[in-house]
Design a protein around this motif. Structure first.
Motif, PDB file in Angstrom:
ATOM      1  N   PRO A  87       3.403   1.395  -9.337  1.00  0.00           N
ATOM      2  CA  PRO A  87       3.467   2.818  -8.999  1.00  0.00           C
ATOM      3  C   PRO A  87       2.907   3.107  -7.610  1.00  0.00           C
ATOM      4  O   PRO A  87       2.986   4.238  -7.130  1.00  0.00           O
ATOM      5  CB  PRO A  87       2.596   3.462 -10.086  1.00  0.00           C
ATOM      6  CG  PRO A  87       1.592   2.411 -10.415  1.00  0.00           C
ATOM      7  CD  PRO A  87       2.306   1.094 -10.277  1.00  0.00           C
ATOM      8  N   PHE A  88       2.348   2.085  -6.966  1.00  0.00           N
ATOM      9  CA  PHE A  88       1.734   2.250  -5.652  1.00  0.00           C
ATOM     10  C   PHE A  88       2.667   1.848  -4.508  1.00  0.00           C
ATOM     11  O   PHE A  88       2.293   1.933  -3.345  1.00  0.00           O
ATOM     12  CB  PHE A  88       0.443   1.426  -5.584  1.00  0.00           C
ATOM     13  CG  PHE A  88      -0.484   1.681  -6.732  1.00  0.00           C
ATOM     14  CD1 PHE A  88      -1.137   2.893  -6.863  1.00  0.00           C
ATOM     15  CD2 PHE A  88      -0.683   0.714  -7.707  1.00  0.00           C
ATOM     16  CE1 PHE A  88      -1.990   3.138  -7.934  1.00  0.00           C
ATOM     17  CE2 PHE A  88      -1.532   0.944  -8.779  1.00  0.00           C
ATOM     18  CZ  PHE A  88      -2.180   2.163  -8.896  1.00  0.00           C
ATOM     19  N   ARG A  89       3.878   1.395  -4.865  1.00  0.00           N
ATOM     20  CA  ARG A  89       4.861   1.013  -3.850  1.00  0.00           C
ATOM     21  C   ARG A  89       6.018   2.000  -3.903  1.00  0.00           C
ATOM     22  O   ARG A  89       6.665   2.169  -4.933  1.00  0.00           O
ATOM     23  CB  ARG A  89       5.360  -0.413  -4.105  1.00  0.00           C
ATOM     24  CG  ARG A  89       4.256  -1.449  -4.057  1.00  0.00           C
ATOM     25  CD  ARG A  89       4.734  -2.832  -4.427  1.00  0.00           C
ATOM     26  NE  ARG A  89       5.752  -3.331  -3.527  1.00  0.00           N
ATOM     27  CZ  ARG A  89       5.962  -4.616  -3.276  1.00  0.00           C
ATOM     28  NH1 ARG A  89       5.207  -5.535  -3.874  1.00  0.00           N
ATOM     29  NH2 ARG A  89       6.904  -5.002  -2.460  1.00  0.00           N
ATOM     30  N   ASP A  90       6.260   2.654  -2.779  1.00  0.00           N
ATOM     31  CA  ASP A  90       7.305   3.686  -2.750  1.00  0.00           C
ATOM     32  C   ASP A  90       8.687   3.135  -3.050  1.00  0.00           C
ATOM     33  O   ASP A  90       9.553   3.865  -3.538  1.00  0.00           O
ATOM     34  CB  ASP A  90       7.323   4.381  -1.378  1.00  0.00           C
ATOM     35  CG  ASP A  90       6.117   5.273  -1.164  1.00  0.00           C
ATOM     36  OD1 ASP A  90       5.486   5.662  -2.178  1.00  0.00           O
ATOM     37  OD2 ASP A  90       5.795   5.573  -0.004  1.00  0.00           O
ATOM     38  N   ASP A  91       8.911   1.845  -2.746  1.00  0.00           N
ATOM     39  CA  ASP A  91      10.248   1.274  -2.918  1.00  0.00           C
ATOM     40  C   ASP A  91      10.436   0.587  -4.266  1.00  0.00           C
ATOM     41  O   ASP A  91      11.501   0.009  -4.516  1.00  0.00           O
ATOM     42  CB  ASP A  91      10.553   0.285  -1.788  1.00  0.00           C
ATOM     43  CG  ASP A  91       9.557  -0.882  -1.739  1.00  0.00           C
ATOM     44  OD1 ASP A  91       8.478  -0.778  -2.388  1.00  0.00           O
ATOM     45  OD2 ASP A  91       9.844  -1.879  -1.064  1.00  0.00           O
ATOM     46  N   SER A  92       9.428   0.632  -5.149  1.00  0.00           N
ATOM     47  CA  SER A  92       9.591  -0.014  -6.451  1.00  0.00           C
ATOM     48  C   SER A  92      10.553   0.780  -7.325  1.00  0.00           C
ATOM     49  O   SER A  92      10.724   1.997  -7.146  1.00  0.00           O
ATOM     50  CB  SER A  92       8.241  -0.153  -7.155  1.00  0.00           C
ATOM     51  OG  SER A  92       7.784   1.110  -7.626  1.00  0.00           O
ATOM     52  N   GLU A  93      11.162   0.100  -8.279  1.00  0.00           N
ATOM     53  CA  GLU A  93      12.062   0.806  -9.192  1.00  0.00           C
ATOM     54  C   GLU A  93      11.288   1.836 -10.019  1.00  0.00           C
ATOM     55  O   GLU A  93      11.825   2.909 -10.332  1.00  0.00           O
ATOM     56  CB  GLU A  93      12.798  -0.177 -10.101  1.00  0.00           C
ATOM     57  CG  GLU A  93      13.863  -0.980  -9.382  1.00  0.00           C
ATOM     58  CD  GLU A  93      15.017  -1.383 -10.303  1.00  0.00           C
ATOM     59  OE1 GLU A  93      14.986  -1.031 -11.496  1.00  0.00           O
ATOM     60  OE2 GLU A  93      15.938  -2.048  -9.801  1.00  0.00           O
ATOM     61  N   LEU A  94      10.048   1.526 -10.365  1.00  0.00           N
ATOM     62  CA  LEU A  94       9.260   2.496 -11.112  1.00  0.00           C
ATOM     63  C   LEU A  94       9.057   3.775 -10.295  1.00  0.00           C
ATOM     64  O   LEU A  94       9.212   4.881 -10.826  1.00  0.00           O
ATOM     65  CB  LEU A  94       7.907   1.895 -11.487  1.00  0.00           C
ATOM     66  CG  LEU A  94       6.945   2.861 -12.187  1.00  0.00           C
ATOM     67  CD1 LEU A  94       7.514   3.344 -13.506  1.00  0.00           C
ATOM     68  CD2 LEU A  94       5.581   2.204 -12.397  1.00  0.00           C
ATOM     69  N   SER A  95       8.717   3.644  -9.026  1.00  0.00           N
ATOM     70  CA  SER A  95       8.521   4.827  -8.183  1.00  0.00           C
ATOM     71  C   SER A  95       9.814   5.613  -8.033  1.00  0.00           C
ATOM     72  O   SER A  95       9.805   6.857  -8.061  1.00  0.00           O
ATOM     73  CB  SER A  95       7.990   4.408  -6.805  1.00  0.00           C
ATOM     74  OG  SER A  95       6.681   3.886  -6.899  1.00  0.00           O
ATOM     75  N   ARG A  96      10.924   4.918  -7.905  1.00  0.00           N
ATOM     76  CA  ARG A  96      12.218   5.610  -7.801  1.00  0.00           C
ATOM     77  C   ARG A  96      12.546   6.341  -9.103  1.00  0.00           C
ATOM     78  O   ARG A  96      13.070   7.452  -9.089  1.00  0.00           O
ATOM     79  CB  ARG A  96      13.318   4.614  -7.452  1.00  0.00           C
ATOM     80  CG  ARG A  96      13.199   4.021  -6.044  1.00  0.00           C
ATOM     81  CD  ARG A  96      14.219   2.918  -5.834  1.00  0.00           C
ATOM     82  NE  ARG A  96      15.569   3.418  -6.051  1.00  0.00           N
ATOM     83  CZ  ARG A  96      16.589   2.683  -6.473  1.00  0.00           C
ATOM     84  NH1 ARG A  96      16.385   1.386  -6.750  1.00  0.00           N
ATOM     85  NH2 ARG A  96      17.771   3.206  -6.628  1.00  0.00           N
ATOM     86  N   LEU A  97      12.204   5.722 -10.237  1.00  0.00           N
ATOM     87  CA  LEU A  97      12.409   6.376 -11.533  1.00  0.00           C
ATOM     88  C   LEU A  97      11.544   7.629 -11.635  1.00  0.00           C
ATOM     89  O   LEU A  97      12.018   8.696 -12.070  1.00  0.00           O
ATOM     90  CB  LEU A  97      12.066   5.399 -12.651  1.00  0.00           C
ATOM     91  CG  LEU A  97      12.177   5.932 -14.086  1.00  0.00           C
ATOM     92  CD1 LEU A  97      13.642   6.060 -14.494  1.00  0.00           C
ATOM     93  CD2 LEU A  97      11.449   5.000 -15.067  1.00  0.00           C
ATOM     94  N   ARG A  98      10.316   7.535 -11.227  1.00  0.00           N
ATOM     95  CA  ARG A  98       9.392   8.666 -11.306  1.00  0.00           C
ATOM     96  C   ARG A  98       9.823   9.810 -10.401  1.00  0.00           C
ATOM     97  O   ARG A  98       9.581  10.978 -10.719  1.00  0.00           O
ATOM     98  CB  ARG A  98       7.978   8.204 -10.940  1.00  0.00           C
ATOM     99  CG  ARG A  98       7.286   7.425 -12.057  1.00  0.00           C
ATOM    100  CD  ARG A  98       6.214   6.479 -11.529  1.00  0.00           C
ATOM    101  NE  ARG A  98       5.184   7.117 -10.739  1.00  0.00           N
ATOM    102  CZ  ARG A  98       3.985   7.478 -11.204  1.00  0.00           C
ATOM    103  NH1 ARG A  98       3.690   7.266 -12.479  1.00  0.00           N
ATOM    104  NH2 ARG A  98       3.095   8.015 -10.420  1.00  0.00           N
TER     105      ARG A  98
END
Length: 255
Positions: A57-68
């Motif tokens: 959740p601390f990386r803007d480019d992660s799939e989790l961040s994109r989902l959020r």
């Protein structure tokens, strides 16, 4: 939480920094210095980095961040993210709501489950090693012994005095997970109120699965002193709670 051993068997340890914390792999036995062992350990650490790139959740480019952020639908996400979401729903049900990856957070946050899940994945990569293996990350440890009677001795830190070992736990093939306030302060919320949980300073759970040991330990801290009764319902586990007043409560439940 580091496994210790006084035997004369060959042994080697690898320590690297991943997911913002130290990760270690310990191999004990004749395969400790094999080329295959070296390759598999490198693969295990690479897998941890790959998971972090997907689910942090601390990386803007992660799939989790994109989902959020609403930029990615769960149905279109990587299989790993979909699996973690399913496991978080199972954890919510199995802990009666005390482990909640959705409530009181900025959107879906599976951080409390991902570490144990990643330790389990790393341990699976290391299964071809023909020696005893232990993987540890920030208090979550998965161990395996080739000899059914073999054990690792795992030290559990005293949250009041982190220079002292509270208990030494023998683990053959299984897991130990500890959650609490000693390293990161009051970072676990009471799922019912959203404020920092109180009552349990540290929970250590021993069981067959590092993922579920981690989930149950986190839930015990979130639940507070009522966890003293709840842990006796965790069949197939044992462990110890350290309460805010410094007292301890141990349990051991048969399968």
């Amino acid at each position: 939480m580091t496994p210790v051993d006084a035997s004369a068997a060959p042994r080697r340890a690898w320590v690297e920094h991943h997911m913002g914390m130290p990760w270690s792999v310990h191999v004990r036995g004749e395969a400790a210095h094999d080329e295959l062992t070296e390759r598999l350990v490198a693969q295990a650490f690479a897998e941890v980095d790959r998971i972090d790139a997907l689910l942090s959740p601390f990386r803007d480019d992660s799939e989790l961040s994109r989902l959020r952020r609403g930029e990615l639908a769960l149905a279109d996400a990587a299989p790993e993210l979909r699996e973690v979401e399913r496991l978080c729903r199972a954890a919510l049900a199995r802990t009666l709501g005390w482990f909640d990856a959705w409530r009181w957070r900025d959107g879906f946050d599976p951080t409390g489950l991902v570490k144990g899940w990643a330790v389990a994945r790393a341990a699976r990569i290391l299964e071809p090693i023909a020696s005893d293996v232990a993987v540890d990350a920030g208090g979550d440890l998965a161990a395996r012994c080739v000899d059914p009677d073999g054990t690792w001795l795992v030290g559990v830190e005293d949250p009041v005095d982190r220079t002292r070992v509270l208990a030494t736990v023998p683990v053959g093939t299984g897991a130990v997970a500890t959650s609490g306030t000693a390293a990161r302060g009051s970072h676990i919320a009471d799922a019912r109120t959203g404020v920092a949980a109180t009552g349990v300073r540290q929970a250590t759970v021993i069981g067959p699965s590092v993922l579920w040991a981690d989930v149950f330990a986190t839930a015990a801290v979130a639940q507070g002193v009522t966890a003293v009764d709840r842990v006796h319902e965790l069949h197939g586990t044992s462990g110890v709670l350290v309460l805010d007043d410094g007292s301890t409560h141990a349990w051991s439940n048969p399968v």
